[in-house]
Design a protein around this motif. Structure first.
Motif, PDB file in Angstrom:
ATOM      1  N   VAL A  32     -13.389  -1.682   8.592  1.00 42.10           N
ATOM      2  CA  VAL A  32     -12.807  -0.708   8.719  1.00 42.10           C
ATOM      3  C   VAL A  32     -11.073  -0.100   8.350  1.00 42.10           C
ATOM      4  O   VAL A  32     -11.048  -1.300   7.986  1.00 42.10           O
ATOM      5  CB  VAL A  32     -12.733  -0.833  10.190  1.00 42.10           C
ATOM      6  N   ASN A  33     -11.215   0.583   8.022  1.00 40.97           N
ATOM      7  CA  ASN A  33      -9.682   1.225   8.203  1.00 40.97           C
ATOM      8  C   ASN A  33      -8.845   1.582   9.012  1.00 40.97           C
ATOM      9  O   ASN A  33      -9.479   2.659   9.836  1.00 40.97           O
ATOM     10  CB  ASN A  33     -10.117   2.040   6.583  1.00 40.97           C
ATOM     11  N   LEU A  34      -7.700   1.162   8.597  1.00 41.67           N
ATOM     12  CA  LEU A  34      -6.280   1.490   9.610  1.00 41.67           C
ATOM     13  C   LEU A  34      -5.051   2.246   9.187  1.00 41.67           C
ATOM     14  O   LEU A  34      -4.851   0.929   8.480  1.00 41.67           O
ATOM     15  CB  LEU A  34      -6.372   0.886  11.763  1.00 41.67           C
ATOM     16  N   THR A  35      -4.616   3.403  10.069  1.00 41.13           N
ATOM     17  CA  THR A  35      -3.144   2.764   9.324  1.00 41.13           C
ATOM     18  C   THR A  35      -2.141   3.862  10.385  1.00 41.13           C
ATOM     19  O   THR A  35      -3.151   4.785  11.467  1.00 41.13           O
ATOM     20  CB  THR A  35      -3.076   4.030   8.344  1.00 41.13           C
ATOM     21  N   VAL A  36      -1.120   2.910  10.508  1.00 38.27           N
ATOM     22  CA  VAL A  36      -0.582   3.253  12.314  1.00 38.27           C
ATOM     23  C   VAL A  36       1.190   3.087  11.890  1.00 38.27           C
ATOM     24  O   VAL A  36       1.337   2.131  10.892  1.00 38.27           O
ATOM     25  CB  VAL A  36      -0.746   2.651  13.147  1.00 38.27           C
ATOM     26  N   ARG A  37       2.129   4.416  11.680  1.00 41.90           N
ATOM     27  CA  ARG A  37       3.349   4.651  11.656  1.00 41.90           C
ATOM     28  C   ARG A  37       3.993   4.616  12.467  1.00 41.90           C
ATOM     29  O   ARG A  37       3.259   4.151  13.807  1.00 41.90           O
ATOM     30  CB  ARG A  37       3.178   6.350  11.539  1.00 41.90           C
ATOM     31  N   ARG A  38       5.124   3.642  11.661  1.00 43.65           N
ATOM     32  CA  ARG A  38       6.257   3.146  13.381  1.00 43.65           C
ATOM     33  C   ARG A  38       6.219   3.869  13.776  1.00 43.65           C
ATOM     34  O   ARG A  38       6.844   5.563  13.465  1.00 43.65           O
ATOM     35  CB  ARG A  38       7.779   2.920  11.893  1.00 43.65           C
TER      36      ARG A  38
ATOM     37  N   GLU B  96      -1.256  -1.526   8.536  1.00 48.16           N
ATOM     38  CA  GLU B  96      -2.352  -1.058   7.495  1.00 48.16           C
ATOM     39  C   GLU B  96      -3.678  -2.202   7.607  1.00 48.16           C
ATOM     40  O   GLU B  96      -3.527  -3.519   7.100  1.00 48.16           O
ATOM     41  CB  GLU B  96      -1.952  -0.716   6.226  1.00 48.16           C
ATOM     42  N   LEU B  97      -4.788  -1.527   7.786  1.00 46.76           N
ATOM     43  CA  LEU B  97      -5.741  -2.214   8.051  1.00 46.76           C
ATOM     44  C   LEU B  97      -6.533  -2.018   6.614  1.00 46.76           C
ATOM     45  O   LEU B  97      -6.926  -1.089   6.695  1.00 46.76           O
ATOM     46  CB  LEU B  97      -6.307  -2.589   9.288  1.00 46.76           C
ATOM     47  N   ARG B  98      -7.350  -2.299   6.096  1.00 49.45           N
ATOM     48  CA  ARG B  98      -7.681  -1.887   5.155  1.00 49.45           C
ATOM     49  C   ARG B  98      -9.087  -2.621   4.539  1.00 49.45           C
ATOM     50  O   ARG B  98      -9.428  -3.892   4.808  1.00 49.45           O
ATOM     51  CB  ARG B  98      -7.036  -2.450   3.594  1.00 49.45           C
TER      52      ARG B  98
ATOM     53  N   ARG C 183       1.249  -1.242   0.444  1.00 49.09           N
ATOM     54  CA  ARG C 183      -0.334  -0.533  -0.387  1.00 49.09           C
ATOM     55  C   ARG C 183       0.957   1.005   0.514  1.00 49.09           C
ATOM     56  O   ARG C 183       1.935   0.965   0.007  1.00 49.09           O
ATOM     57  CB  ARG C 183      -0.824  -0.079   1.248  1.00 49.09           C
ATOM     58  N   ARG C 184       0.128   2.765  -0.043  1.00 51.82           N
ATOM     59  CA  ARG C 184       1.172   3.697  -0.234  1.00 51.82           C
ATOM     60  C   ARG C 184       1.864   3.709   1.590  1.00 51.82           C
ATOM     61  O   ARG C 184       1.416   3.555   2.057  1.00 51.82           O
ATOM     62  CB  ARG C 184      -0.159   4.568  -0.545  1.00 51.82           C
ATOM     63  N   PRO C 185       2.875   4.300   0.490  1.00 55.83           N
ATOM     64  CA  PRO C 185       3.962   4.170   2.714  1.00 55.83           C
ATOM     65  C   PRO C 185       3.249   5.887   2.762  1.00 55.83           C
ATOM     66  O   PRO C 185       2.387   6.709   2.225  1.00 55.83           O
ATOM     67  CB  PRO C 185       5.186   4.776   1.688  1.00 55.83           C
ATOM     68  N   ASP C 186       4.419   5.906   3.933  1.00 52.79           N
ATOM     69  CA  ASP C 186       2.725   7.127   5.549  1.00 52.79           C
ATOM     70  C   ASP C 186       4.407   8.531   4.757  1.00 52.79           C
ATOM     71  O   ASP C 186       4.988   8.192   3.531  1.00 52.79           O
ATOM     72  CB  ASP C 186       3.587   6.910   6.335  1.00 52.79           C
TER      73      ASP C 186
ATOM     74  N   ALA D  17     -14.000   8.657  13.564  1.00 52.63           N
ATOM     75  CA  ALA D  17     -13.242  10.107  13.448  1.00 52.63           C
ATOM     76  C   ALA D  17     -11.545   9.275  13.298  1.00 52.63           C
ATOM     77  O   ALA D  17     -11.162   8.430  14.032  1.00 52.63           O
ATOM     78  CB  ALA D  17     -13.231  10.627  14.414  1.00 52.63           C
ATOM     79  N   ARG D  18     -10.987  10.625  12.865  1.00 50.27           N
ATOM     80  CA  ARG D  18      -9.356  10.189  12.755  1.00 50.27           C
ATOM     81  C   ARG D  18      -8.274  11.777  12.930  1.00 50.27           C
ATOM     82  O   ARG D  18      -8.848  12.264  12.749  1.00 50.27           O
ATOM     83  CB  ARG D  18      -8.920   9.126  11.336  1.00 50.27           C
TER      84      ARG D  18
END
Length: 524
Positions: free
Chosen positions: A32-38, A15-17, A3-6, A229-230
């Motif tokens: 649910v979509n969720l992205t978490v950075r290192r 990343e959950l898609r 997927r696209r990088p941060d 919300a994010r």
């Protein structure tokens, strides 16, 4: 697939898609979509039943998603079991502890990753490593202690040590501070921040807004199984997060008006048991007496002795004028004692029994066979009154989220109008909106003339509800404070064993006044 990088060009750590997970009658996660950075601490919030724990269970391999994709560091993965997630660098601390009670702390921490010597488990090395790890992260435990003998708060530390021992790159913590004092929680967040600074990722499921505001970098809010919300934590407020969770404005840290105490309902005189020495206290009708203290200082042992779950070696306990020192737990309940234990799963409920059956337990003796129709109606009333989110009262209690299971236990105990309610950790793992509701129910119960003995690790809860506060330290009552005296610095000092500010509160009258016990209504 990637997927696209941060923004820094690196793939997202997690990343959950489009994650979807459905149970019979319940859509727990809805695309649910969720992205978490290192290197960040990412908070996941939402009301009970919003889908937080389900989403994390999908990520950790405890559940298989019905739809959607999981990516770690840009690489798509699929876990059939937690061991595969562990091998991929994930570690998870659960709300319900995953410990062996008969094992020592060290044995639990190193389980399945034991140090070896000559082909055998090196127990001495295991103890040494766990002791060093505990000291490094400020998580005080005795590596040689048997876990089954430890209070809940110390068991939570063992769970955290298990995760740290395995050196996971992505850490999932589900309500990790539920049993910790504010000082312990602050220390834990210091550990989490240092881990994030090292490049590890922390996914934090919590209901505690203060922790989120002070300890997280970003927040994702779930409501009814969807992302509501994010936001970057620095760009929002506690009120904003609460509104996103509940869909309405929420009054935080409310202090309830004082009660109007009457005659003594519970009198404890010189009680001694394992972990408790010469404790005396009184709780009056129309009064909430709070007990504060760091986990492991005798609060649980005291409550168990009063509730009849632990033998008393010295002292006397009276309830509405009746000596119950040697009474069984069932006899105490019949005499007018209701009890919400800190461990809602192992002690407070029978997870395999239905929700309806659990709501009738404890006060059912002497009424013969409880008819199915009465059980259903009794459950319907309590489910509606206490906002228990369940597909059906016929489902097992173990299918409920932790917060809804807590509502079940509290609703059951309040429903019978017992003269004395002992309640431990009433809002542990409960969402912000439900906290308000539970607090309102407890205050209403007090104002109806009942006595409440409250044990809580949440100082804001102790201060917001209690008419008087007792602080326990090393198995004794260290000090008694009025609600005006019980500010956080004074409580914190007393909980740490320091010299407390002298209390002006006087001991409540010891002579009990008769209080009417209202029995469970007959089943038709």
């Amino acid at each position: 697939m990637t997927r696209r990088p941060d923004a820094d060009g690196a793939p997202f750590a997690v990343e959950l898609r489009g994650i979807t997970k459905e149970f019979p009658g319940t859509l727990a996660n809805d695309r649910v979509n969720l992205t978490v950075r290192r290197g960040e601490i990412h908070a996941l919030m939402g009301e009970n039943g919003a889908g937080k724990s389900t989403l994390m269970s999908v990520l950790y391999g405890l559940l298989r998603p019905d739809a959607g994709q999981i990516l770690l560091d840009g690489r798509e993965v699929s876990f059939a079991r937690p061991s595969e997630a562990i091998a991929a660098g994930l570690g998870m601390v659960h709300q319900s502890f995953k410990l062996f009670p008969s094992f020592t702390v060290a044995e639990n921490v190193v389980y399945a990753a034991e140090p070896r010597r000559f082909g055998l488990t090196d127990r001495a090395e295991a103890v040494r490593r766990v002791a060093a790890l505990a000291e490094e992260h400020g998580l005080a435990v005795d590596p040689s202690a048997e876990v089954g003998d430890l209070p809940v708060g110390v068991r939570q530390r063992v769970e955290i040590l298990k995760l740290l021992y395995r050196g996971a790159r992505t850490l999932i913590l589900d309500e990790p501070t539920a049993v910790l004092t504010p000082a312990e929680a602050d220390a834990l967040f210091g550990v989490l921040r240092s881990l994030a600074d090292e490049g590890r990722t922390v996914l934090l499921v919590t209901h505690k807004l203060r922790e989120v505001m002070e300890g997280s970098d970003t927040v994702t809010v779930l409501r009814d199984g969807r992302v509501a919300a994010r936001m970057r934590t620095a760009d929002t407020s506690a009120d904003g997060i609460a509104a996103a969770m509940t869909g309405r404005a929420v009054e935080l840290d409310r202090v309830h008006p004082a009660g109007s105490p009457g005659g003594a309902v519970l009198a404890v005189d010189g009680l001694t048991t394992d972990g408790v020495r010469d404790v005396s206290l009184t709780v009056r009708a129309g009064e909430i007496v709070g007990i504060a203290g760091v986990a492991g200082n005798g609060q649980s042992e005291l409550v168990e002795a009063v509730a009849g779950l632990r033998p008393v070696t010295a002292g006397r306990v009276t309830l509405t004028g009746r000596d119950i020192t040697d009474a069984t737990a069932a006899e105490r309940r019949a005499a007018g004692l209701a009890y919400v234990p800190e461990d809602r799963t192992a002690v407070g409920t029978a997870p395999a029994a239905t929700i309806a059956e659990n709501l009738a337990m404890g006060h059912h003796r002497g009424h013969g066979l409880l008819r199915p129709g009465w059980l259903r109606e009794h459950a319907r009333v309590l489910v509606e009154r206490f906002g228990i989110k369940a597909a059906s009262a016929g489902h097992p209690a173990g299918s409920l989220s932790g917060g809804n299971l807590q509502k079940l236990v509290i609703g059951r105990e309040l429903a019978h109008e017992s003269p004395l309610l002992i309640v431990e950790q009433p809002t542990r793992g409960v969402d912000i909106g439900a906290v308000q509701t539970i607090h309102d129910h407890l205050v209403a119960h007090r104002d109806a003339g009942h006595a409440i003995l409250l044990v809580s690790a949440e100082l804001s809860e102790i201060r917001g509800l209690s008419d008087r506060v007792l602080v326990m330290y090393e198995g004794e009552i260290a000090t008694e404070l009025t609600r005006e005296e019980a500010d956080e610095p004074t409580l914190g000092l007393a909980m740490a064993g320091g010299a407390p500010k002298p209390g002006s509160a006087t001991t409540a009258p010891a002579s009990p006044a008769p209080v009417k016990s209202v029995p469970l209504k007959e089943a038709p």
